[in-house]
Design an enzyme around this catalytic site. Structure first.
Site, PDB file in Angstrom:
ATOM      1  N   LYS A  69      15.214   3.842  11.863  1.00 21.21           N
ATOM      2  CA  LYS A  69      14.266   2.720  11.891  1.00 21.21           C
ATOM      3  C   LYS A  69      14.583   2.232  13.159  1.00 21.21           C
ATOM      4  O   LYS A  69      13.692   1.419  13.826  1.00 21.21           O
ATOM      5  CB  LYS A  69      14.478   1.796  10.657  1.00 21.21           C
ATOM      6  N   LYS A 109       9.889  12.818   5.930  1.00 25.15           N
ATOM      7  CA  LYS A 109      10.058  12.358   4.732  1.00 25.15           C
ATOM      8  C   LYS A 109       8.398  11.685   4.468  1.00 25.15           C
ATOM      9  O   LYS A 109       7.818  11.108   5.439  1.00 25.15           O
ATOM     10  CB  LYS A 109      10.870  11.201   4.591  1.00 25.15           C
ATOM     11  N   LYS A 155       5.534   5.031   3.238  1.00 23.78           N
ATOM     12  CA  LYS A 155       4.472   4.295   3.237  1.00 23.78           C
ATOM     13  C   LYS A 155       4.092   3.708   4.755  1.00 23.78           C
ATOM     14  O   LYS A 155       3.068   3.240   5.095  1.00 23.78           O
ATOM     15  CB  LYS A 155       4.886   2.957   2.444  1.00 23.78           C
TER      16      LYS A 155
END
Ligand code: TYM
Length: 332
Positions: A111, A194, A197
């Site tokens: 991230k 993956k 969202k």
């Protein structure tokens, strides 16, 4: 009865990976466990969230969880920021966990990317709050998708270090429950990434609110390879897109990869995608319809969350108070 805790971020519309990797199992486990399910709004703000959107996303996610079959009367559904015990224990855990442990978290590395100096400190200490979420209830089982495995190992490291440092046997060991053939649903555009969202490509995921046309289009466009489906599971090696689509099909029909290949092995992707589309529409249609129905009455959703928070607080408060006593805080 064992106590379960799990959480999901209100950072966007829930997608198929959330459903197959987690929420679907949460629903099934309600028959045999005492369950707490949490909309983790504190975790969501570790990256920027527009304030008006966050409140609405919290309602929408709660509605979606109810539509999937979470039972807020027999179990507990609430939003994280409403129960302050999570934060009190998270602070203690910030002082138990080591920098080196958090530095190894692959999700943080992914991230933060190259922008490490500029991400929030909350993103770095995110796993400590997650450990607190679970341990503030002395929950012992945590149903999650495969991507949360490392965070749960860290939670056990924190619990053990707390117990060792304070010479107690206070926090229990947590058992991750990573279940079924869709514990890691991959992007429809790239079978090595993956489904998420937060992926900028809408085409990469099926949202739980997608209608029949959107589902059909996304599955039709989903990346595949030119070979027909194999008849044996070994034939999926090196074919991540084929493995992903058969895994989704398997989870939706309560079987495994082998079961799907027994039925569809030898077929081309054209036919298989049609069958998968029909299945997705049949399973997700009622969920999105029920979510819409529930959202027409936001007051009821809020009262469900309020009631859940009140009951969660009653379970968490004595545990966090005992942790604070063990640490040596003076009660005045
Ligand atoms: P979140 O919001 O990213 O995802 C919620 C759940 O969905 C699972 N999941 C997937 N499973 C299979 N394939 C995928 N592509 C996929 N994408 C998401 C996740 O594994 C998760 O189970 N950190 C957590 C939330 C959290 C939590 C907790 C979980 C906060 N506190 C305490 C368990 C216990 C998260 O970001 O989930």
């Amino acid at each position: 009865m064992q106590r379960i805790f799990s959480g999901i971020q209100p950072s966007g519309i829930p997608q198929l990976g959330n459903y197959l990797g987690a929420v679907r199992n949460w629903v099934a486990l309600q028959d045999s466990h005492e369950c707490l399910y949490c909309v983790v709004d504190l975790h969501a703000i570790t990256v920027w969230q527009d304030p008006a959107a966050l409140a609405q996303q919290t309602r929408e996610l709660a509605a979606s969880l109810l539509a999937c079959g979470i039972d807020p009367k027999g179990h507990i559904l609430f939003n994280q920021s409403a129960v302050h015990a999570h934060l009190r224990l998270a602070w203690i855990f910030n002082c138990v966990a080591r920098m080196g442990w958090l530095n190894r978290m692959t999700q943080f590395k992914e991230k933060a990317g190259k922008d490490r100096e500029n991400v929030s400190t909350g993103l770095f200490t995110y796993p400590n709050l997650m450990a607190a979420d679970i341990l503030v209830y002395h929950a012992t089982r945590v149903p999650v998708g495969d991507d949360q495995r490392q965070h749960l190992e860290l939670a056990n490291d924190i619990a053990q270090k707390f117990n060792r440092d304070y010479g107690v046997d206070f926090f229990p060991n947590i058992e991750p429950m990573i279940m079924g053939p869709a514990a890691r649903v991959m992007s429809l555009r790239d079978g090595t990434k993956k489904m998420s969202k937060s992926d900028p490509s809408e085409q990469s995921r099926i949202n739980l609110t997608d209608g029949a046309d959107e589902i059909a289009l996304k599955i039709r466009r989903a990346k595949t390879d030119p070979e027909p489906l194999p008849s044996e599971v070994e034939g999926l090696d090196g074919r991540p897109e084929a493995r992903n689509l058969t895994g989704i099909y398997a989870a939706l029909t309560d079987t495994d990869h082998a079961g799907v290949l027994r039925e569809h092995g030898g077929k081309g992707f054209g036919d298989f995608k049609k069958a998968l589309t029909d299945l997705l529409v049949a399973k997700l249609g009622p969920i999105s319809e029920e979510t819409r129905r529930l959202l027409a009455d936001p007051g009821t959703i809020e009262s469900v969350l309020r009631d859940g928070a009140r009951r969660a607080e009653a379970l968490a408060t004595p545990i966090v108070e005992e942790a604070e006593r063990l640490v040596g805080f003076l009660k005045v």
